[in-house]
Write a protein that holds these residues in place. Sequence first.
Motif, PDB file in Angstrom:
ATOM      1  N   LEU A  34       0.813  -1.218   0.000  1.00  0.00           N
ATOM      2  CA  LEU A  34       0.000   0.000   0.000  1.00  0.00           C
ATOM      3  C   LEU A  34       0.842   1.261   0.000  1.00  0.00           C
ATOM      4  O   LEU A  34       0.370   2.323  -0.399  1.00  0.00           O
ATOM      5  CB  LEU A  34      -0.960   0.006   1.191  1.00  0.00           C
ATOM      6  CG  LEU A  34      -2.111  -0.989   1.097  1.00  0.00           C
ATOM      7  CD1 LEU A  34      -2.877  -1.037   2.409  1.00  0.00           C
ATOM      8  CD2 LEU A  34      -3.030  -0.652  -0.065  1.00  0.00           C
ATOM      9  N   ARG A  44      -6.648   0.488  -5.232  1.00  0.00           N
ATOM     10  CA  ARG A  44      -8.057   0.407  -4.820  1.00  0.00           C
ATOM     11  C   ARG A  44      -8.503  -1.048  -4.698  1.00  0.00           C
ATOM     12  O   ARG A  44      -9.243  -1.409  -3.777  1.00  0.00           O
ATOM     13  CB  ARG A  44      -8.941   1.151  -5.809  1.00  0.00           C
ATOM     14  CG  ARG A  44     -10.386   1.117  -5.414  1.00  0.00           C
ATOM     15  CD  ARG A  44     -11.237   1.978  -6.299  1.00  0.00           C
ATOM     16  NE  ARG A  44     -12.620   1.873  -5.847  1.00  0.00           N
ATOM     17  CZ  ARG A  44     -13.609   2.524  -6.396  1.00  0.00           C
ATOM     18  NH1 ARG A  44     -13.400   3.342  -7.391  1.00  0.00           N
ATOM     19  NH2 ARG A  44     -14.832   2.383  -5.944  1.00  0.00           N
ATOM     20  N   ARG A  47      -7.201  -2.387  -1.422  1.00  0.00           N
ATOM     21  CA  ARG A  47      -7.977  -1.838  -0.293  1.00  0.00           C
ATOM     22  C   ARG A  47      -9.377  -2.475  -0.218  1.00  0.00           C
ATOM     23  O   ARG A  47      -9.864  -2.799   0.861  1.00  0.00           O
ATOM     24  CB  ARG A  47      -8.110  -0.326  -0.412  1.00  0.00           C
ATOM     25  CG  ARG A  47      -6.862   0.393  -0.003  1.00  0.00           C
ATOM     26  CD  ARG A  47      -7.179   1.877   0.183  1.00  0.00           C
ATOM     27  NE  ARG A  47      -6.033   2.522   0.778  1.00  0.00           N
ATOM     28  CZ  ARG A  47      -5.747   2.535   2.083  1.00  0.00           C
ATOM     29  NH1 ARG A  47      -6.537   1.937   2.925  1.00  0.00           N
ATOM     30  NH2 ARG A  47      -4.675   3.141   2.539  1.00  0.00           N
ATOM     31  N   ASP A  48     -10.019  -2.663  -1.361  1.00  0.00           N
ATOM     32  CA  ASP A  48     -11.342  -3.297  -1.385  1.00  0.00           C
ATOM     33  C   ASP A  48     -11.263  -4.740  -0.891  1.00  0.00           C
ATOM     34  O   ASP A  48     -12.138  -5.203  -0.144  1.00  0.00           O
ATOM     35  CB  ASP A  48     -11.941  -3.259  -2.788  1.00  0.00           C
ATOM     36  CG  ASP A  48     -12.395  -1.873  -3.218  1.00  0.00           C
ATOM     37  OD1 ASP A  48     -12.416  -0.951  -2.371  1.00  0.00           O
ATOM     38  OD2 ASP A  48     -12.693  -1.710  -4.419  1.00  0.00           O
ATOM     39  N   ALA A  51     -10.946  -4.760   2.832  1.00  0.00           N
ATOM     40  CA  ALA A  51     -12.236  -4.449   3.450  1.00  0.00           C
ATOM     41  C   ALA A  51     -13.155  -5.675   3.432  1.00  0.00           C
ATOM     42  O   ALA A  51     -13.820  -5.980   4.431  1.00  0.00           O
ATOM     43  CB  ALA A  51     -12.887  -3.268   2.735  1.00  0.00           C
ATOM     44  N   PRO A  56      -8.902  -3.937   9.030  1.00  0.00           N
ATOM     45  CA  PRO A  56      -9.037  -2.486   9.170  1.00  0.00           C
ATOM     46  C   PRO A  56      -8.177  -1.746   8.155  1.00  0.00           C
ATOM     47  O   PRO A  56      -7.132  -2.251   7.745  1.00  0.00           O
ATOM     48  CB  PRO A  56      -8.544  -2.195  10.591  1.00  0.00           C
ATOM     49  CG  PRO A  56      -8.356  -3.495  11.247  1.00  0.00           C
ATOM     50  CD  PRO A  56      -8.357  -4.562  10.207  1.00  0.00           C
ATOM     51  N   PRO A  57      -8.592  -0.559   7.742  1.00  0.00           N
ATOM     52  CA  PRO A  57      -7.830   0.198   6.742  1.00  0.00           C
ATOM     53  C   PRO A  57      -6.438   0.580   7.249  1.00  0.00           C
ATOM     54  O   PRO A  57      -6.242   0.828   8.425  1.00  0.00           O
ATOM     55  CB  PRO A  57      -8.659   1.462   6.513  1.00  0.00           C
ATOM     56  CG  PRO A  57      -9.909   1.280   7.260  1.00  0.00           C
ATOM     57  CD  PRO A  57      -9.789   0.112   8.161  1.00  0.00           C
ATOM     58  N   TYR A  58      -5.508   0.563   6.322  1.00  0.00           N
ATOM     59  CA  TYR A  58      -4.149   1.004   6.611  1.00  0.00           C
ATOM     60  C   TYR A  58      -4.019   2.466   6.208  1.00  0.00           C
ATOM     61  O   TYR A  58      -4.459   2.856   5.147  1.00  0.00           O
ATOM     62  CB  TYR A  58      -3.125   0.206   5.784  1.00  0.00           C
ATOM     63  CG  TYR A  58      -2.906  -1.188   6.280  1.00  0.00           C
ATOM     64  CD1 TYR A  58      -1.794  -1.486   7.052  1.00  0.00           C
ATOM     65  CD2 TYR A  58      -3.773  -2.214   5.968  1.00  0.00           C
ATOM     66  CE1 TYR A  58      -1.570  -2.769   7.504  1.00  0.00           C
ATOM     67  CE2 TYR A  58      -3.554  -3.501   6.410  1.00  0.00           C
ATOM     68  CZ  TYR A  58      -2.465  -3.778   7.177  1.00  0.00           C
ATOM     69  OH  TYR A  58      -2.231  -5.052   7.616  1.00  0.00           O
ATOM     70  N   THR A  61      -4.774   6.800   3.366  1.00  0.00           N
ATOM     71  CA  THR A  61      -5.759   6.487   2.338  1.00  0.00           C
ATOM     72  C   THR A  61      -5.448   7.306   1.109  1.00  0.00           C
ATOM     73  O   THR A  61      -5.264   8.493   1.184  1.00  0.00           O
ATOM     74  CB  THR A  61      -7.189   6.808   2.825  1.00  0.00           C
ATOM     75  OG1 THR A  61      -7.425   6.064   4.006  1.00  0.00           O
ATOM     76  CG2 THR A  61      -8.208   6.469   1.768  1.00  0.00           C
TER      77      THR A  61
END
Length: 62
Positions: A34, A44, A47-48, A51, A56-58, A61
Amino acid sequence: MVSVAYLHLPGVMRAPVAGDDAATAQWVPVATALDRTLAFDHHRILRDALALAGVPPYPPTR
């Protein structure tokens, strides 16, 4: 353009093998991937996938 990606959560991580479109292949930590510049919409897609897997998001963003 339409991107299609598949999410697979293997129990065993085998060594990746480069195909005809790459000289080498390797696993890297998610945070490292990332933090890199990825081609097209791959950032993207990653990230999707995270999810969907409930990760959890890193930060940061993009």
